[in-house]
Design an enzyme around this catalytic site. Structure first.
Site, short mmCIF file in Angstrom:
data_model
loop_
_atom_site.label_atom_id
_atom_site.label_comp_id
_atom_site.label_asym_id
_atom_site.label_seq_id
_atom_site.Cartn_x
_atom_site.Cartn_y
_atom_site.Cartn_z
N ASP A 115 0.86 -1.17 0.00
CA ASP A 115 0.00 0.00 0.00
C ASP A 115 0.90 1.23 0.00
O ASP A 115 1.99 1.21 0.60
CB ASP A 115 -0.88 0.03 1.26
CG ASP A 115 -1.96 -1.03 1.26
OD1 ASP A 115 -2.00 -1.86 0.33
OD2 ASP A 115 -2.77 -1.04 2.22
N HIS A 151 4.99 -7.34 -0.55
CA HIS A 151 4.74 -8.62 -1.20
C HIS A 151 5.45 -8.69 -2.55
O HIS A 151 5.88 -7.68 -3.10
CB HIS A 151 3.23 -8.81 -1.41
CG HIS A 151 2.45 -8.82 -0.13
ND1 HIS A 151 1.79 -9.94 0.34
CD2 HIS A 151 2.22 -7.85 0.80
CE1 HIS A 151 1.18 -9.66 1.48
NE2 HIS A 151 1.44 -8.39 1.78
N SER A 184 7.66 3.08 5.81
CA SER A 184 8.51 4.10 5.22
C SER A 184 8.24 4.21 3.73
O SER A 184 7.16 4.58 3.33
CB SER A 184 9.99 3.80 5.48
OG SER A 184 10.79 4.86 5.04
#
Length: 284
Positions: A89, A145, A247
Site C-alpha cells: 500500500d 509482497h 517508510s
C-alpha cells in the site's frame, strides 16, 4: 504554510534521529495493556488508522498493530499477466522513466543510481529504465509482497541515516534516499528472466526491515555481511517481509517496462493493484 513546513521539518529531522528511532523500536514493543491501549488510541486520534482489514482484532503491543497482517481477501491481486502488481500500500511519489542513471526524488531534486544502489552492474541494468516511489504513511498496512512470480538470490543491506521521508523533507534534503538506511531486494521474474529490484528505505522512527526468508533483522545495529546470498521463491502476491513501522519502497524495472494507467504522483495504490506493464517480449 512555510511556517508549518519549517516546524514539521524541525520536529522530525533536527532531533537526534537515530536515538529516537531506537527508543521507538523499544517503546513500540512494550506489551503492557495500558501502554498499548493509550498508544493505539493516540494513533487513531491523529491518523486515519483503519483496522477493519486486519486479520486480528486484538494486538499485543503498538508494534504488533503496526506490523498487522491482512484478513483473507482484503487485497485482491490484479490478474493481468502483462502487469506487475504493487508490492505494498502506498502513495505514489516521483515515478516514470530513468534519465540515464538519474532519478527524481522530488521536483528539482534528482539523485543518481550509483549513490543509491552502490552496485555498478545494477546501475547499468536499470539505465534508462522505469521506477516508482511508494510512500507508506504511518497508518497504512506495512507489509510488502512479491510483485510477480519470482525468485530472490541476493539481498544487500546499506546502513545509513534515518531522515524523515515525508514530502517536506524530500523537497529540502538533497539525495535523501541515498543517505538513509535501505535494503536492495533483487528479484528475477519467472519465465522472462527480467530483474526487478525493490528498495525499502528506512526513516526516522521506522528503521529496521524484516524479511521472511532471512534469519536476521536488518537494522541500524546490524554489522554485516552487507551482501547476503539467499534462495527464496515467491508467487505473485506472496508476503516478502515488512518494515518494523513503515517508510518508502522504490521499485526499479529495466528499459521496456512502463507505468500502468493511473499510476502518477499523488495517487493512492494498494498492494495487488497493477503498477508496471511488462514489455510484450517479456512473457511471465
Amino acid at each position: 504554510m512555510l511556517l508549518r513546513e519549517d516546524i514539521n521539518f524541525l520536529l522530525t529531522n533536527r532531533l537526534p534521529r537515530q536515538l529516537l528511532t531506537r527508543f521507538m523500536g523499544w517503546f513500540s514493543q512494550i506489551e503492557h495493556p495500558l501502554v498499548r491501549d493509550i498508544s493505539i488510541g493516540i494513533w487513531k486520534r491523529f491518523a486515519a488508522l483503519d483496522l477493519s482489514d486486519a486479520r486480528q482484532s486484538h494486538f499485543r503491543s503498538l508494534h504488533d498493530c503496526f506490523t498487522r497482517q491482512l484478513r483473507a481477501g482484503a487485497r485482491p491481486l490484479d490478474n493481468n499477466p502483462d502487469s506487475l502488481i504493487s508490492p505494498c500500500d502506498g502513495i505514489v511519489g516521483a515515478c516514470g522513466a530513468i534519465s540515464g542513471t538519474q532519478v527524481i526524488q522530488a521536483k528539482g531534486f534528482p539523485y543518481a543510481l550509483p549513490d543509491l544502489l552502490h552496485d555498478p552492474a545494477l546501475v547499468e541494468y536499470y539505465r534508462d529504465g522505469t521506477y516508482v516511489t511508494l510512500r507508506l504513511t504511518s497508518s497504512m498496512y506495512h507489509r510488502f509482497h512479491a510483485p510477480c512470480d519470482c525468485r530472490v538470490d541476493r539481498v544487500t543491506y546499506i546502513s545509513g541515516d534515518t531522515w524523515n521521508v515525508n514530502p517536506i523533507a524530500l523537497k529540502r534534503v538533497e539525495k535523501l534516499f541515498c543517505k538513509n538506511e535501505r535494503v536492495l531486494i533483487e528479484t528475477t521474474l519467472t519465465g522472462s528472466g527480467n530483474r526487478i529490484t525493490l528498495v525499502p528505505v528506512a526513516a526516522i522512527l521506522v528503521a529496521s526491515v524484516r524479511l521472511l526468508f532471512l534469519d536476521t533483522l536488518l537494522h541500524l545495529r546490524y554489522r554485516g555481511p552487507n551482501v547476503i546470498p539467499c534462495r527464496a521463491i515467491f508467487s505473485r502476491g506472496d508476503e516478502m517481509g515488512w518494515f518494523q513501522h513503515g517508510s518508502t519502497i522504490i521499485v526499479f524495472a529495466p528499459k521496456g517496462f512502463a507505468l500502468c494507467a493511473g499510476i502518477a504522483a499523488g495517487q493512492h495504490v494498494r498492494m495487488g493493484e497493477a503498477l508496471l506493464r511488462v514489455p510484450p517480449s517479456s512473457p511471465q
